[in-house]
Design an enzyme around this catalytic site. Structure first.
Site, mmCIF file in Angstrom:
data_model
loop_
_atom_site.group_PDB
_atom_site.id
_atom_site.type_symbol
_atom_site.label_atom_id
_atom_site.label_comp_id
_atom_site.label_asym_id
_atom_site.label_seq_id
_atom_site.Cartn_x
_atom_site.Cartn_y
_atom_site.Cartn_z
ATOM 1 N N ARG G 88 52.779 -4.563 19.801
ATOM 2 C CA ARG G 88 53.502 -4.516 21.205
ATOM 3 C C ARG G 88 53.743 -3.368 21.695
ATOM 4 N NH1 ARG G 88 51.679 -8.755 19.583
ATOM 5 N NH2 ARG G 88 52.544 -10.967 20.059
ATOM 6 N N GLU G 91 50.509 -1.679 22.781
ATOM 7 C CA GLU G 91 50.468 -2.533 24.139
ATOM 8 C C GLU G 91 51.054 -1.857 25.443
ATOM 9 O OE1 GLU G 91 49.757 -6.751 24.500
ATOM 10 O OE2 GLU G 91 51.345 -6.759 25.640
ATOM 11 N N SER G 114 57.861 15.988 24.153
ATOM 12 C CA SER G 114 57.348 16.489 22.877
ATOM 13 C C SER G 114 57.597 15.217 21.861
ATOM 14 C CB SER G 114 58.008 17.561 22.264
ATOM 15 O OG SER G 114 57.982 17.862 20.950
#
Lengths: 147, 147, 147, 147, 147, 147, 147, 147, 147, 147
Positions: G88, G91, G114
């Protein structure tokens, strides 16, 4: 300048318009279905006279004959084909690849079946439990050189 | 607990020691070379009685018969095989895949050749220009459902 | 049961201990450097008598001769080799692949250079601007079949 | 602004129309077949005067000479080539890559064969068992630096 | 038989136990940090005398000296490195690769910077805004051959 | 709406027509060769005033200045570059990546060299054994946070 | 010599036996859950004193403290994670990656967040429609250099 | 028929011409920056009234409102993003993915953080050592079903 | 010559303009939603009379009926789909693939569920805890051949 | 310390020895076949009491119960499964993925079917033309958030 791909599209177009089969196109030039179809799809080169004859019979421009006789650069997009009809053959190579190697080498020695000096036939065979497809490949045995 | 892979190694070992061919092993249990070889390589399941017979004939432990009859998980390592003898079949699928699809569907309709209800033969055929390998595949035609 | 890989390791070990070169090993059995080296690395099969001779000369176990004569399954790990010495050949195929195809087909017709009926030599050639490596490949021309 | 790819297409077009061979195009500017073909395919840069001469001889626009002399960005689409004629060379690198490394380093030391200070020839050699293709590569030996 | 990988592990172990730095190991044999570190990691071959000296100084078995002087097969696992410290260099090649090519070829002509006749230094440079790392690479210019 | 790619093509076109070098273009706006080249190739953003100045000096449309000052999305096509000049840097990262990490972390602690607060120079250095390319990278040391 | 991976296994074993949570382990050494967990999984280095304290509190061998303080080589196996909980986040990066870039650069200028000077928190937040997970990342803004 | 991609280009064009920020566009329709930006980039669907309002405010054709409210097919090109600003998030998932899983499951049980019932904020936070970016994600906890 | 892709676009366009649902389009020709939708997306062939009826009802050109009845080449772009709605099904195959195989083979024997003699339904089912999607697949059991 | 994988092997071993079916194992603990099988294969976590019961009934060591109740890291090896029985489901996702998305979103709105709040059944259904496999999936509809 017509490309192999352009000619493939022209053949498809003529084939659809005239309601032709690959079998009849192949018969028209006296060569096999598999070879003629693959040549029309850009994967083989027809002998020049056959190429011209095919172009004439389908009513393609003369240049199409030149293109059909050119030596193709054979190319495909993915290592694992997605279309189910083609994928099944990929699966057969995966499942039976090592078996093919064992039996070819048991029958002939250390070597391979050529995919160049090669021919293939596809046939439908009636069967009471449902018709079957038969695909027959024949390739010259090539022995590894030792030097 | 013996794995499919362990049994494959045992078969290779016995085969080498006894100088057996795949042809003779297959004959010994009355099944085809291609099927028996693929089962010994872990890619198919032998019927239980055939599996036990093969184990007995090769002098394998009884458990090997159980394993040879188990349903395999078919797996291979790379989409593009490296061994030249296997690669040539991958190449044939690449070059002729779309042609196979065109002809199967022209002869039968919208569908595929099954790789499950399937059999295959490999033969050496003498030829004056050099012997040839013939590979014959036969699979049931399966039509796409429309609903 | 010794594998091809085991024998490769044994050869490396003996070669290092005895300070042998591939050239001397090849000379010892009267075959070429390229072929013998590739067979010791598991990529080719030695004729049985040569395999036995090599095993004897290097003081390997007798089974090593059997293994060196077995038909190998040729396999490699990555499509793009990482070692710089090997990568340069990959690069040459990338840069000159289409050129090779153009010239082979211009000189011979629609076909390929066989990698099976094939031999290769590697030589060092002195040159005032720095020595050169010469790699010479020779493969039988195979014409595509039309049927 | 003509690209390398545009010029390649122009060369192919002129070559087909005029029925020229790569050999004759290369002869026309006094350079080797392999190098000139690869430059026409966009994989090498011709010296400027040769590029202009080639453009003139093929009847290409003057800008084509400029483009043929530009330094190319060498690029190819797939790590594993699909065309059988090119794939065989990929296979040779896979099968013989480690052998090449062993022998180059045995003959010369810790280093590689350059693919930059490099030349190659392709020839057809008649043979009673069927003509052969000979590909000869020559690259400068480069030793690894130690510092 | 010790492998390159075994020796790398031995070096790490001794280095940790003795609290040594790569700098001191390199100094101990009078070679550069980058080269000695890469050789200890199996990516370069030390000259034989340096290899023996390093083995002695670290208290490694004598065979380690032999191994450190052997020509390595350079190999890595992934084209895109995952460790952030290494990935940043991969990113630099992605972002600046074409820029490097433009400038190398503008300054020198059609050619490349050698990665074989090559050396590299890594230094820490104090700076008021935060210290910097400086990596300096130097490789021989190699011109493409035209033939 | 001009894209970064459109502007890159315009710069190449003007550069070829006017016979300009990257060095002179960079000098013209008082910035470094590497940075200006990379910005023209779409991999960095010029400060707005520099971008306008560059557009003016090359005779590009005013919008080109806007585009050259936009923040780019940095993208490249393949993890393993094919062009030999770029590939050598990929190879250097593969061969020396772990060495760079060892030395950066030995000199500075647990951290990396920034590829963002970063600059680079490329120079040709004359040498009796053949000129060399020197590439100098400088990036801020960034320490990993612990929290 | 214990590896990072060995220590991770030891921590898991002790954690399970003693029924500890990551929260309590982190509290025990006065650092954050995310950082301590990631260090135990081999993805970060604990400060030496914290590493020793953790080893003592979990009853690990003293060497484990040394290993937990070593700088890790961060590595993962697949670019696309398979576990649903991790996928997830992959995604989210795919769907929102360009959005993050747009907003970071709109708020701060041409640069990045960063991942080195970085910290993260994970919390469970009660909600009438079902509890939520909150993940908060904080990284230093780094501006691209122009030179 | 306008596509999502066409509308994204129109938004960029209007945004540049009118000098708008994502913040002001989002404010203009009373939704969050992250969501509105992602919808404009084609990765989310705006509620229809918001979509129409956005189209009106930016002076886009009415059809753009329809398109912005359509359910997108979310797609991206590469598993490993190349742009440094996006890559850092990919790296965070690689480095901290297993840590996130450990802590989510320790706090909530066997389940995941939803990426669908999900929201995210991006903020700039001033800091004496350099400003920081804060990214806060919130997703509903979803428990695995057992049945 | 209209392609499958052209017809898909025409269907989408008409569907949007006329505010049609897939359900109503399917009802209009008396076939199932899943099959008709997949055929409109180019993944199945409608029976010719149904194809013509659909073309008429949507007001498409007559050729569209021909195209909708043609046998498609099924193709997709990526092995791992990116859209979250589609990815979840990929994940289900990953998580439950071996479970499906165990249960199919326990219930039926050594064989597979056909994806050719196959149909599927998708339904919304109201539920107090939130509505659910039900996907029901039905495929003919195919037994492996043994020969 | 037993791993998930160890427990899977133990279950297979006991299952084979005792001639048990997945159906009977699932019945023994009063849960569904699909869920129990997937948990035994390491892809789901059993509730602790069910896990202990299963361990007792199969005569596994007590620790196996602990392991079966642990939250798994779900992992698989290849994006494209090779086993034909599993591949067919991959193919279904490829062929019908976009269709599923169209219909789910037409029936419910912009969202997905959950693979977490999810259950599945597999059944054999007798049919005069050959028995069929029915696979029924049910997942909660999750709507995308807009914020």
């Amino acid at each position: 300048m017509l490309s192999k791909k352009d000619v493939t599209e022209l053949v498809y177009e003529r084939k659809r318009q005239a309601g032709l089969s690959w079998a009849s196109i192949a018969d028209g030039i006296g060569m096999s279905e598999v070879f003629v179809t693959s040549a029309c799809l850009g994967m083989n080169a027809l002998p020049r006279d056959k190429a011209d004859l095919l172009a004439t019979q389908l009513g393609l421009p003369q240049e199409a004959g030149v293109v059909l006789a050119e030596y193709p650069t054979k190319t495909w997009n993915r290592d694992v084909p997605t279309d189910p009809c083609v994928y099944r053959f990929h699966e057969i190579v995966g499942v039976y690849g090592d078996t093919l190697k064992e039996l070819i080498q048991e029958k002939c020695g250390n070597g391979i079946m050529s995919a160049i000096d090669f021919d293939m036939r596809v046939e439908r065979v009636a069967s009471p439990k449902g018709d079957r497809i038969e695909v027959s490949m024949s390739g010259k045995y090539l022995a590894y050189n030792a030097w």
